[in-house]
Design a protein around this motif. Structure first.
Motif, PDB file in Angstrom:
ATOM      1  N   GLU A  45       0.833  -1.200   0.000  1.00  0.00           N
ATOM      2  CA  GLU A  45       0.000   0.000   0.000  1.00  0.00           C
ATOM      3  C   GLU A  45       0.866   1.246   0.000  1.00  0.00           C
ATOM      4  O   GLU A  45       1.993   1.264   0.501  1.00  0.00           O
ATOM      5  CB  GLU A  45      -0.931   0.023   1.223  1.00  0.00           C
ATOM      6  N   PHE A  46       0.293   2.285  -0.556  1.00  0.00           N
ATOM      7  CA  PHE A  46       0.950   3.580  -0.628  1.00  0.00           C
ATOM      8  C   PHE A  46       1.025   4.198   0.760  1.00  0.00           C
ATOM      9  O   PHE A  46       0.076   4.106   1.548  1.00  0.00           O
ATOM     10  CB  PHE A  46       0.154   4.481  -1.574  1.00  0.00           C
ATOM     11  N   VAL A  47       2.139   4.859   1.055  1.00  0.00           N
ATOM     12  CA  VAL A  47       2.305   5.549   2.327  1.00  0.00           C
ATOM     13  C   VAL A  47       2.394   7.065   2.115  1.00  0.00           C
ATOM     14  O   VAL A  47       1.636   7.833   2.706  1.00  0.00           O
ATOM     15  CB  VAL A  47       3.565   5.060   3.065  1.00  0.00           C
ATOM     16  N   ALA A  48       3.325   7.493   1.289  1.00  0.00           N
ATOM     17  CA  ALA A  48       3.528   8.927   1.080  1.00  0.00           C
ATOM     18  C   ALA A  48       4.346   9.146  -0.180  1.00  0.00           C
ATOM     19  O   ALA A  48       5.099   8.264  -0.603  1.00  0.00           O
ATOM     20  CB  ALA A  48       4.252   9.552   2.272  1.00  0.00           C
ATOM     21  N   ASP A  49       4.177  10.329  -0.784  1.00  0.00           N
ATOM     22  CA  ASP A  49       5.036  10.689  -1.901  1.00  0.00           C
ATOM     23  C   ASP A  49       5.466  12.141  -1.794  1.00  0.00           C
ATOM     24  O   ASP A  49       4.896  12.926  -1.025  1.00  0.00           O
ATOM     25  CB  ASP A  49       4.379  10.394  -3.255  1.00  0.00           C
ATOM     26  N   ILE A  50       6.485  12.486  -2.560  1.00  0.00           N
ATOM     27  CA  ILE A  50       7.050  13.828  -2.532  1.00  0.00           C
ATOM     28  C   ILE A  50       7.440  14.201  -3.948  1.00  0.00           C
ATOM     29  O   ILE A  50       7.943  13.370  -4.708  1.00  0.00           O
ATOM     30  CB  ILE A  50       8.248  13.890  -1.555  1.00  0.00           C
ATOM     31  N   SER A  51       7.191  15.449  -4.300  1.00  0.00           N
ATOM     32  CA  SER A  51       7.488  15.902  -5.658  1.00  0.00           C
ATOM     33  C   SER A  51       8.993  15.950  -5.905  1.00  0.00           C
ATOM     34  O   SER A  51       9.800  15.870  -4.975  1.00  0.00           O
ATOM     35  CB  SER A  51       6.880  17.280  -5.891  1.00  0.00           C
ATOM     36  N   ARG A 104      -1.559  10.226  -9.609  1.00  0.00           N
ATOM     37  CA  ARG A 104      -1.215   9.184  -8.650  1.00  0.00           C
ATOM     38  C   ARG A 104       0.260   8.814  -8.832  1.00  0.00           C
ATOM     39  O   ARG A 104       0.732   8.653  -9.951  1.00  0.00           O
ATOM     40  CB  ARG A 104      -2.084   7.953  -8.896  1.00  0.00           C
ATOM     41  N   PHE A 105       0.980   8.682  -7.699  1.00  0.00           N
ATOM     42  CA  PHE A 105       2.382   8.328  -7.768  1.00  0.00           C
ATOM     43  C   PHE A 105       2.533   6.849  -8.101  1.00  0.00           C
ATOM     44  O   PHE A 105       1.941   5.988  -7.446  1.00  0.00           O
ATOM     45  CB  PHE A 105       3.101   8.627  -6.452  1.00  0.00           C
ATOM     46  N   ILE A 106       3.328   6.572  -9.118  1.00  0.00           N
ATOM     47  CA  ILE A 106       3.617   5.219  -9.546  1.00  0.00           C
ATOM     48  C   ILE A 106       5.122   4.998  -9.454  1.00  0.00           C
ATOM     49  O   ILE A 106       5.890   5.760 -10.032  1.00  0.00           O
ATOM     50  CB  ILE A 106       3.151   4.972 -10.992  1.00  0.00           C
ATOM     51  N   GLY A 107       5.540   3.979  -8.719  1.00  0.00           N
ATOM     52  CA  GLY A 107       6.954   3.700  -8.582  1.00  0.00           C
ATOM     53  C   GLY A 107       7.506   2.990  -9.801  1.00  0.00           C
ATOM     54  O   GLY A 107       6.874   2.079 -10.329  1.00  0.00           O
TER      55      GLY A 107
END
Length: 120
Positions: A45-51, A104-107
């Motif tokens: 699950e996603f936790v956090a992202d940063i630009s 949405r942030f995608i790794g």
């Protein structure tokens, strides 16, 4: 490209841990980045992202106001400060660099993970 997490371990409920993610082979200044986690028997699950500049952050509701994501582009490092830990935060934590798709942030690039265990 290599992302290496560190800082995991055992913490008591209410305690704190700070995870680090060291990047090599890519510049974190050129990528949005984030943290995900996977608890035993559950999906990641996603936790956090940063630009990519570090000026904008986003958190999952479950960690909002307890976790803080940051990055030091000069050191090519990303961090996750975890406070007020709960037993349900127990998981393997992964850092990732990637992009935003439809907001949405995608790794795209992933670390190997670091285990965080929170005891009650």
């Amino acid at each position: 490209v290599q992302l290496v997490e560190s800082g995991g371990g055992l913490a008591q409920a209410g305690g704190s841990l700070r995870l680090s993610c060291a990047a090599s082979g890519l510049a974190l200044s050129a990528y949005p980045a984030g943290w995900f986690r996977q608890a035993p028997g559950k999906e990641r699950e996603f936790v956090a992202d940063i630009s990519y500049t570090g000026s904008s952050t986003y958190y999952a509701d479950s960690v909002k106001e307890r976790f803080t994501i940051s990055k030091d582009n000069a050191k090519n490092m990303m961090y996750l400060q975890m406070d007020s830990l709960k037993p349900e935060d127990t998981a393997v934590y992964y850092c990732a660099a990637g992009n935003y798709i439809r907001g949405r942030f995608i790794g795209e690039f992933w670390g190997q993970g670091t285990l965080v265990t929170v005891s009650s």
